[in-house]
Every structure is written in structure tokens, then in C-alpha cells.
Design an enzyme around this catalytic site. Structure first.
Site, mmCIF file in Angstrom:
data_model
loop_
_atom_site.group_PDB
_atom_site.id
_atom_site.type_symbol
_atom_site.label_atom_id
_atom_site.label_comp_id
_atom_site.label_asym_id
_atom_site.label_seq_id
_atom_site.Cartn_x
_atom_site.Cartn_y
_atom_site.Cartn_z
ATOM 1 C CB VAL A 111 35.807 13.488 20.302
ATOM 2 C CG1 VAL A 111 34.709 12.299 20.229
ATOM 3 C CG2 VAL A 111 37.011 13.185 20.674
ATOM 4 N N PRO A 112 33.261 15.175 19.175
ATOM 5 C CG PRO A 112 32.830 15.002 16.946
ATOM 6 C CD PRO A 112 33.464 14.817 17.556
ATOM 7 C CB THR A 114 27.303 14.499 16.033
ATOM 8 O OG1 THR A 114 29.187 14.962 15.298
ATOM 9 C CG2 THR A 114 26.759 15.486 16.156
ATOM 10 C CG ASN A 115 30.270 11.499 14.000
ATOM 11 O OD1 ASN A 115 29.325 10.704 13.445
ATOM 12 N ND2 ASN A 115 31.228 12.609 13.394
ATOM 13 N N GLY A 195 30.638 20.979 16.340
ATOM 14 C CA GLY A 195 29.763 22.450 15.924
ATOM 15 C C GLY A 195 31.453 23.295 15.957
ATOM 16 N N GLY A 213 33.971 22.955 9.012
ATOM 17 C CA GLY A 213 32.790 24.211 9.428
ATOM 18 C C GLY A 213 31.136 23.047 9.372
ATOM 19 C CB CYS A 246 29.097 17.821 8.667
ATOM 20 S SG CYS A 246 30.831 16.537 8.516
ATOM 21 C CD GLU A 336 25.516 21.389 9.692
ATOM 22 O OE1 GLU A 336 26.274 20.222 9.525
ATOM 23 O OE2 GLU A 336 26.052 22.403 10.841
ATOM 24 C CG LEU A 415 34.263 14.644 5.953
ATOM 25 C CD1 LEU A 415 32.609 15.374 5.489
ATOM 26 C CD2 LEU A 415 35.344 13.838 5.629
#
Length: 482
Positions: A111-112, A114-115, A195, A213, A246, A336, A415
Site C-alpha cells: 500500500v502506497p 499516495t492512496n 513507487g 511503473g 500516477c 514524474e 494501472l
């Protein structure tokens, strides 16, 4: 006990409990599975605002409203997309073939930050819909909101009569525990959302993995586009949760004949084109000393970025834009960034625009996504044929289009980038990516004499006959007759 050793043992215990729970859950009917995912979706939607606020407060970037929207996407929208998927028992049957769904088993979910809460909701739903169990490894900066979300999911599972061990989370987060989770022989799949380093570790674990990616999405504005609409939608996408998804827009590429008009439209909407020394200062904070995304700049507002860089920007600036001509490590606006900055490129025509977008993707973002704003269907087709991406978003915010909110793509937070991006899939990952399909094949061709020779014999099929046929096949292959 040493913290690292304790965390490894706890990972092993959770995996083993998940395996036992999944073996029982694998006997559940399609109706029971559907009811469980429906109940989780309702819970996720009911707690979406609370979990969004918790995530924003704990990680310290992005904004609560957009994290709330992510939770709605991860619960209501994901459920609506997957609710009619058949994932149990016989999926398809004809007189030639029977296809049977088989869960993969225990999944490791990374789990990142960012979300965080939305990824837990999304991963839990698609894993359970496919008949699996999942053990989460949370990002260390947001363990509280992730654990809270997991506990809410576990309550729903228990209420539905199943073991809550179907979904769990590492209580002590260490690299050693995460490595154990990914490489344990009872873990059958790694679902890696996060990441580049995390995804590479997942693919190096020895366990089959589905990962993503870097995004670094370029967006091309072609001369036939509605410029006001194009700029408006790019800004909607870039500003969503301060650019954390992303699929967020990272660079804008425009044709020279409309460049001034596009720039003026961005400026009219309070976007600031930073130049000279100030541009260099902003660029310097976009990457860290290793050349990776600077965590201190991720998910930050323009004012926060300006303060970090020590520059002054107009009050009310929504997006900081840096004009570029080149792509690569010496040009941080071309990478990015995952915040409220954009690179800006001017090209002579759509063919140069196509090549510039490819150049940006080759530097950072192969296989992920691209956006285009145009009314010319021929150019859309040309871009679709040439771009090394898994999804091309047309006349829509790439952020919202990529995750399936403004398009018909599957609602997802994983994704895939396809083989060109180092990913095992190019899909927006759904439950169908988390099952194996067993196939029962019936004979449809009884003519085994593929060499055209008469091998009939009163003695029937002997080892000598089989060997003779195989030798003939190998000879014909060697002679390039096939």
C-alpha cells in the site's frame, strides 16, 4: 525479541492464518462472494469522508476532499464495475471447452502513501471478489489510516460469517517483514501499488507479481482542440489531490501555432510560468540527490513548493509551470513529479508532438498513459498506433480517465504498464487478474496423422510408431517445412 525478527514472525503468522481462512472461503458460492463485496462497498462509502480526512492528516499532503473522492471510487465505483463479474465455479461452458475459475490464494498487498485508504478498499474488494485472501504491508508514513481501513473491512467480513483473517495488515512495518510477506512460499501473488523501488522489489521477490511503473503522463494539445476545455481539464487532473495519482498530467506539449493562446489560458486560470533563477530553484526540489522523486515535494501545493525552494510566486497560484525544450535528468520538469507542477513544451506540428511525447515516456513513464486533446480522429489513431503506453486518454483529465472515473476503463488504483513498462499486465487490474482459469478441453480433431504418412498398423500404437512420427516432425521443423 528483536523488532525485525518479531515483524518477520508476525508476517508468517498472518500469512498462515490467511491461508487457512482462504481455504474455507474458496468454498463460498458466487452469491456469498457478491454479498460480501457489496457489504464492503457500502462500508467504504459510509466511511469515505472519515478515512479521507485521516489519510490527509497522517501523510500531510494531498487534500481530504479528493481523498474522499478516491474512497468513493474505490468502493462504490469499483463495486458497480465488478458486481456482475462471475468469478466462482464454471465461467464458460461449450461442447468444446469448459473454463473454471480458481483463486490464486493468499495475496500480498503493498500500500502506497499516495492512496492509502482507497488502495486498501480497492484491493480488498477485488481480492475477495476473486476468492482470495490478502495481507497488507502499509507504507510506514500512514499505518494508522491503513490499519483503521483494514479493521473496518475485517468487521464486515466477520458480519458476513467468514474469518476476518481473509484481510489483515502487518502490525510492525519493517523491510524484513515486507520481504517475508512477498517471498513466503504461502504467498501466491504480490499486488504492488506504489513507487518504482517497491514494484521492482515485488518483481524480484520470486513470487508472481502485478505492479505498476512511474506515470509521467505527457498531454498533447493539438491545434483543433477546444483550448479552454483542454486547459480546464488538464488543471482538473493536475490539481486532483495535488497531483498524487500516477495517471496525473506531468507535461503539456502544444503546437507552436496555438502555444501563446494555450499559455494565456493557463495564466488566466492562475497558473504561473516560472523562469530564470526561480525556475532553477523549483527544479532543484523536484528530485532528490539520487535522482528519484523528492518525497518532500510530493503532493504539495504551489505555495508549499515555493516556500521549499525559497522563491516568491503570485498569491493564489494553482499550478507552477516550467517551460522546457529538452528531456532528461538535467531537466526535472520533464519527469514524474507527483505535485502541482507541469513541464511545458512547444513543437512545430503534431508529428513533432508525437515524438516529444515518446521522448518523455522513454525517459520516465514507459507503458503507462498519455493524454491528447484534439478533434482530429486521424491523429488520435496515429497516436494510438505509435505510443508505448497502456492507456490513451482522449479529451479528458488523464488523472480521472486513467483510474476509470471519467472513462469506461475499469475503476482501479493498480494501472499496469505492460511489458514495455516492466509490468506483467497492461490492464487496470480487476478481480479477473486475480484468478487462474482452468480449462477442460474436449477432443475436436481426431486426425492425428499430421505428417501425412500412413502409420496404421495391426499392432496399434507402439513406442516405435510414436518415435517414428516424432523423428519426422523434428526433421520437417529442421527443414523449415512448418
Amino acid at each position: 525479541m528483536d523488532k525485525d525478527l518479531q515483524s518477520i514472525q508476525e508476517a508468517r503468522d498472518l500469512i498462515h492464518k490467511a491461508k487457512i481462512a482462504q481455504a474455507d472461503y474458496a468454498q463460498a458460492s458466487q452469491e456469498q462472494v457478491d454479498e460480501l463485496t457489496k457489504a464492503i462497498a457500502k462500508m467504504g462509502e459510509a466511511h469515505a469522508k472519515e478515512l479521507g480526512r485521516m489519510a490527509a492528516e497522517e501523510v500531510g499532503y494531498g487534500n481530504p476532499q479528493d481523498k474522499y473522492t478516491k474512497n468513493i471510487l474505490a468502493s462504490r465505483y469499483v463495486y458497480e464495475y465488478i458486481k456482475d463479474m462471475k468469478t466462482r465455479g464454471i465461467l464458460k461452458e461449450t461442447d468444446r471447452m469448459i473454463e473454471v475459475a480458481a483463486p490464486v490464494g493468499v495475496i500480498a498487498g503493498l500500500v502506497p502513501s499516495t492512496n492509502p485508504t482507497s488502495t486498501v478498499l480497492y484491493n480488498s474488494m477485488i481480492a475477495l471478489k476473486a476468492g482470495n485472501a490478502i495481507v497488507f504491508s502499509p507504507h510506514p508514513t500512514c499505518t494508522k489510516c491503513i490499519t483503521k481501513t483494514v479493521n473496518l473491512v475485517r468487521e464486515v467480513i466477520a458480519d458476513q460469517g467468514f474469518s476476518p483473517d481473509l484481510v489483515s495488515v502487518l502490525p510492525i512495518v519493517t523491510m524484513e517483514a515486507t520481504d517475508e510477506l512477498m517471498s513466503n512460499e504461502e504467498t501466491k501473488l504480490v499486488l504492488a501499488t506504489g513507487g518504482n523501488a517497491m514494484v521492482k522489489a515485488a518483481y524480484s521477490s520470486g513470487t508472481p507479481a502485478l505492479g505498476v511503473g512511474p506515470g509521467n503522463v505527457p498531454v498533447f494539445i493539438e491545434r483543433t482542440a477546444d483550448i479552454k476545455e483542454a486547459v480546464r481539464k488538464i488543471m482538473i487532473g493536475k490539481l486532483f489531490d495535488n497531483g498524487l495519482i500516477c495517471a496525473s498530467e506531468e507535461s503539456v506539449v502544444v503546437e507552436r501555432c496555438i502555444a501563446d493562446e494555450v499559455k494565456a489560458e493557463f495564466e488566466r486560470n492562475n497558473c504561473y510560468f516560472v523562469t530564470g533563477e526561480d525556475k532553477e530553484k523549483i527544479a532543484s526540489i523536484l528530485s532528490n540527490s539520487r535522482g528519484a522523486v523528492n518525497a518532500k515535494a510530493v503532493g504539495r501545493t504551489p505555495q508549499q513548493l515555493a516556500d521549499l525552494a525559497g522563491v516568491k510566486i503570485p498569491e493564489g497560484t494553482k499550478i507552477i509551470i516550467g517551460c522546457e525544450t529538452e528531456v532528461g535528468p538535467k531537466h526535472p520538469f520533464s519527469r514524474e513529479k507527483l505535485n502541482t507542477t507541469l513541464g511545458f513544451y512547444v513543437v512545430d506540428d503534431w508529428k513533432q508532438g508525437c515524438e516529444k511525447c515518446i521522448e518523455i515516456l522513454h525517459y520516465d513513464g514507459m507503458g503507462h498513459s498519455i493524454g491528447i486533446h484534439t478533434k482530429d480522429k486521424d491523429i488520435i489513431r496515429e497516436f494510438a498506433l505509435k505510443k508505448p503506453v497502456s492507456r490513451m486518454l482522449v479529451n479528458t483529465p488523464t488523472t480521472l480517465g486513467g483510474v476509470g472515473l471519467s472513462t469506461d476503463l475499469a475503476p482501479a488504483f493498480t494501472l499496469g504498464c505492460g511489458a514495455v513498462g516492466g509490468s506483467a499486465t497492461s490492464d487496470n487490474v480487476t478481480p479477473m487478474n486475480l484468478i487462474n482459469i482452468k480449462r477442460v478441453a474436449f477432443e475436436t480433431n481426431s486426425n492425428y496423422n499430421i505428417t501425412g504418412q500412413d502409420n496404421s498398423s495391426d499392432e496399434g500404437v507402439t513406442e516405435e510408431v510414436v518415435e517414428k512420427v516424432l523423428r519426422q516432425i523434428l526433421k520437417e521443423v529442421a527443414d523449415s517445412k512448418f
